[in-house]
Design an enzyme around this catalytic site. Structure first.
Site, PDB file in Angstrom:
ATOM      1  N   CYS A   1      -5.207   8.062   9.154  1.00 30.30           N
ATOM      2  CA  CYS A   1      -5.459   7.391  10.436  1.00 30.30           C
ATOM      3  C   CYS A   1      -5.244   8.357  11.592  1.00 30.30           C
ATOM      4  O   CYS A   1      -4.289   9.132  11.596  1.00 30.30           O
ATOM      5  CB  CYS A   1      -4.482   6.234  10.612  1.00 30.30           C
TER       6      CYS A   1
ATOM      7  N   LYS B   1       0.856  -1.203   0.000  1.00 26.93           N
ATOM      8  CA  LYS B   1       0.000   0.000   0.000  1.00 26.93           C
ATOM      9  C   LYS B   1       0.884   1.241   0.000  1.00 26.93           C
ATOM     10  O   LYS B   1       0.679   2.164  -0.797  1.00 26.93           O
ATOM     11  CB  LYS B   1      -0.888   0.007   1.236  1.00 26.93           C
ATOM     12  N   ASN B   2       1.876   1.286   0.883  1.00 30.00           N
ATOM     13  CA  ASN B   2       2.645   2.513   1.057  1.00 30.00           C
ATOM     14  C   ASN B   2       3.576   2.801  -0.112  1.00 30.00           C
ATOM     15  O   ASN B   2       3.940   3.951  -0.342  1.00 30.00           O
ATOM     16  CB  ASN B   2       3.380   2.493   2.395  1.00 30.00           C
TER      17      ASN B   2
ATOM     18  N   ARG C   1       0.433  14.139  13.386  1.00 26.41           N
ATOM     19  CA  ARG C   1       1.002  13.936  12.034  1.00 26.41           C
ATOM     20  C   ARG C   1       1.191  15.271  11.307  1.00 26.41           C
ATOM     21  O   ARG C   1       0.634  15.517  10.251  1.00 26.41           O
ATOM     22  CB  ARG C   1       0.125  12.985  11.222  1.00 26.41           C
ATOM     23  N   PRO C   2       1.992  16.163  11.872  1.00 30.18           N
ATOM     24  CA  PRO C   2       2.254  17.457  11.217  1.00 30.18           C
ATOM     25  C   PRO C   2       3.022  17.281   9.900  1.00 30.18           C
ATOM     26  O   PRO C   2       3.485  16.174   9.588  1.00 30.18           O
ATOM     27  CB  PRO C   2       3.112  18.203  12.238  1.00 30.18           C
ATOM     28  N   ILE C   3       3.144  18.366   9.133  1.00 32.31           N
ATOM     29  CA  ILE C   3       3.931  18.292   7.881  1.00 32.31           C
ATOM     30  C   ILE C   3       5.020  19.363   7.887  1.00 32.31           C
ATOM     31  O   ILE C   3       5.468  19.831   6.836  1.00 32.31           O
ATOM     32  CB  ILE C   3       3.023  18.440   6.636  1.00 32.31           C
ATOM     33  N   ASP C   4       5.453  19.750   9.083  1.00 31.26           N
ATOM     34  CA  ASP C   4       6.458  20.824   9.202  1.00 31.26           C
ATOM     35  C   ASP C   4       7.783  20.478   8.514  1.00 31.26           C
ATOM     36  O   ASP C   4       8.434  21.348   7.916  1.00 31.26           O
ATOM     37  CB  ASP C   4       6.700  21.149  10.680  1.00 31.26           C
TER      38      ASP C   4
ATOM     39  N   ASP D   1       3.997   0.152  12.203  1.00 36.49           N
ATOM     40  CA  ASP D   1       2.785  -0.395  11.573  1.00 36.49           C
ATOM     41  C   ASP D   1       2.540  -1.849  11.946  1.00 36.49           C
ATOM     42  O   ASP D   1       1.527  -2.417  11.534  1.00 36.49           O
ATOM     43  CB  ASP D   1       2.872  -0.265  10.043  1.00 36.49           C
TER      44      ASP D   1
ATOM     45  N   ARG E   1      -3.977  10.452   4.149  1.00 36.83           N
ATOM     46  CA  ARG E   1      -2.702  11.106   4.480  1.00 36.83           C
ATOM     47  C   ARG E   1      -1.921  11.414   3.213  1.00 36.83           C
ATOM     48  O   ARG E   1      -1.267  12.440   3.107  1.00 36.83           O
ATOM     49  CB  ARG E   1      -1.898  10.177   5.396  1.00 36.83           C
TER      50      ARG E   1
ATOM     51  N   ARG F   1      -8.936   0.075   4.280  1.00 39.87           N
ATOM     52  CA  ARG F   1      -8.079   1.116   3.692  1.00 39.87           C
ATOM     53  C   ARG F   1      -6.752   0.516   3.244  1.00 39.87           C
ATOM     54  O   ARG F   1      -6.118   1.008   2.307  1.00 39.87           O
ATOM     55  CB  ARG F   1      -7.813   2.224   4.711  1.00 39.87           C
TER      56      ARG F   1
END
Ligand code: EPZ
Length: 418
Positions: free
Chosen positions: A116, A22-23, A121-124, A305, A92, A397
């Site tokens: 999820c 998936k990833n 889960r920031p994106i900094d 995971d 995500r 998912r």
């Protein structure tokens, strides 16, 4: 809401086929818009995260269709750099369109991603690195709008943390470029290596994948490809822990992974064995073993995971185990259901203290996220009596036919509407 109705206590015996990762696939879907040629992703799992990424591609103007198990994408008609807000919030990996739309158009407009609920889960790290490369951001608490200067010369960025998503985004941003980009302290996950191989099959020039430093030699354009992603090591790890818990012997065929990808040294134990020969993984579990300690971390540490699945196994192992979840601040939610099933678990901040019990009891439990749902299903498979695992949509998912594959192995499981 849909639930798995499970009657526990059956051994798992038989053979199933591995799905593609998936990833890996989700990053390739975003990468497909970097060329006007056709991109084929072979053996692509029709899971809901993939379907949602395909909806974003279609909304941007790409043609997307399945031909049996192969996904065929052509982005020559992609005519927008704005991602639909509703679609963005579903997953995500909509954040990967930040890097790929900047790579194609030099502009991108999208909202903050969903995914999820395992943490903030920031994106900094994504934004800091892209800003250092000259991308101008204009964002508020809801939307991100950005544009890049004409080209980026020879540059380097250093991540504060080896973020998988930030590594993917920087690769998407920099493969088509006049300069060279060095990414330091980047992610080393096998799915990142797979994505670099995918981009290189399209004519990119990426060196160092799998190490902590990747060099991207920018090229003028990319061409199409037909690519077979690696297998999903999280699906395989989930079936390994399921077999550990239920006992039996399971073969997983069609496995496309390097031995080192599976981190078998971290998930093997004293009474179960996992052999990987040619493209078949054979899992044998005779009886329950001793507990062991787990600390999650970036590859090659124990994968976050698989943490939920491991805690289910440790909850019925002999003795005590400690599980430290170092990657996400809210990834123990499955333990509420596990305690309802009789597990002896105490949580303090990001540490779970587990004392093995003889047997879990079936109960009605609720999934809160993808891997937690897969883990509570395993708990139902090995518990005494009946379990209703509610929230199948979380599991779907990331797992193709999870219930069907388990039923093929002898589990008593079926999906019902509640
Ligand atoms: C990827 O998520 C995976 N998802 C996750 O798998 C996986 O758990 C994670 O990598 C770690 O291996 C996909 O590949 C689609 P990160 P990603 O950026 O990219 C923090 C599953 O179950 N961070 O490596 O979001 C972040 O909060 C999913 O298949 C920042 O602080 O992971 C987290 O604590 C769940 N700022 C840690 O780093 C940033 O800008 C790891 O995040 C980015 C990340």
């Amino acid at each position: 809401m849909r639930a798995y109705k499970i009657n526990g206590g059956k051994k798992l015996e038989g053979t199933i086929s591995a799905q593609s990762s998936k990833n890996s696939v989700l990053s390739m879907l975003a990468g497909a818009i970097l060329t006007d040629d056709t991109v084929v992703i072979k053996n692509c799992p029709k899971i809901s995260d993939v379907i949602n990424m395909c909806k974003i591609l279609s909304s941007l103007g790409a043609s997307v269709e399945f031909d049996d198990n192969d996904l065929i994408i052509n982005a020559s008609q992609v005519n927008s750099f704005c991602v639909d807000e509703k679609l963005c919030k579903k997953i995500r990996t909509s954040i990967y369109f930040l890097g790929s739309l900047l790579g194609r158009f030099g502009r991108a407009k999208l909202c903050f991603p969903g995914g999820c609920n395992i943490g903030a889960r920031p994106i900094d790290i994504h934004i800091k690195a892209l800003s250092e490369l000259g991308v101008k951001f204009d964002y508020n608490e809801k939307n991100i709008s950005c544009s890049k200067q004409k080209t980026v010369g020879d540059r380097e960025v250093v991540f504060s943390f080896p973020s998988v998503g930030a590594t993917i985004n920087l690769l998407l941003f920099s493969v088509i470029n006049e300069g060279t980009l060095v990414i330091k302290n980047c992610a080393r996950e096998p799915e990142v290596v797979d994505f670099c191989n995918f981009l290189n099959s399209m004519g990119a020039k990426i060196v160092g994948a799998g190490q902590s430093e990747i060099t991207v030699y920018g090229v003028k354009q990319l061409h199409g490809t037909k690519y077979r992603p690696i297998s999903d090591r999280m699906e395989i790890g989930t079936f390994i822990f399921a077999t550990y818990c239920c006992g039996g012997k399971v073969n997983i065929t069609n496995v496309n992974l390097k031995n080192s990808d599976l981190l078998l040294d971290k998930i093997s134990n004293n009474t179960c064995s996992v052999a990987y020969i040619n493209d078949i993984i054979t899992i044998t579990s005779n009886n329950i073993g001793e507990g062991f300690d787990v600390q999650t971390g970036p590859f090659p540490q124990f994968p976050t995971d698989l943490q939920a699945q491991a805690t289910v196994y440790l909850s019925i192992c002999n003795g005590r185990s400690i599980v430290i979840e170092s990657m996400y601040e809210n990834r123990f939610s499955h333990l509420n259901g596990l305690k309802q099933m009789g597990a002896d678990v105490h949580v303090f901040k990001n540490v779970a203290f587990i004392q093995g019990v003889k047997r879990l009891q079936g109960a009605k439990v609720f999934a809160n996220d993808l891997r937690g749902g897969a883990a509570l299903t395993i708990a139902g498979l090995c518990a005494r009596g009946q379990t209703l695992m509610c929230g199948v949509e979380h599991v779907e998912r990331g797992y193709l036919d999870y219930d069907k594959k388990l039923a093929m192995l002898g589990a008593s499981i079926k999906t019902i509407d509640l």
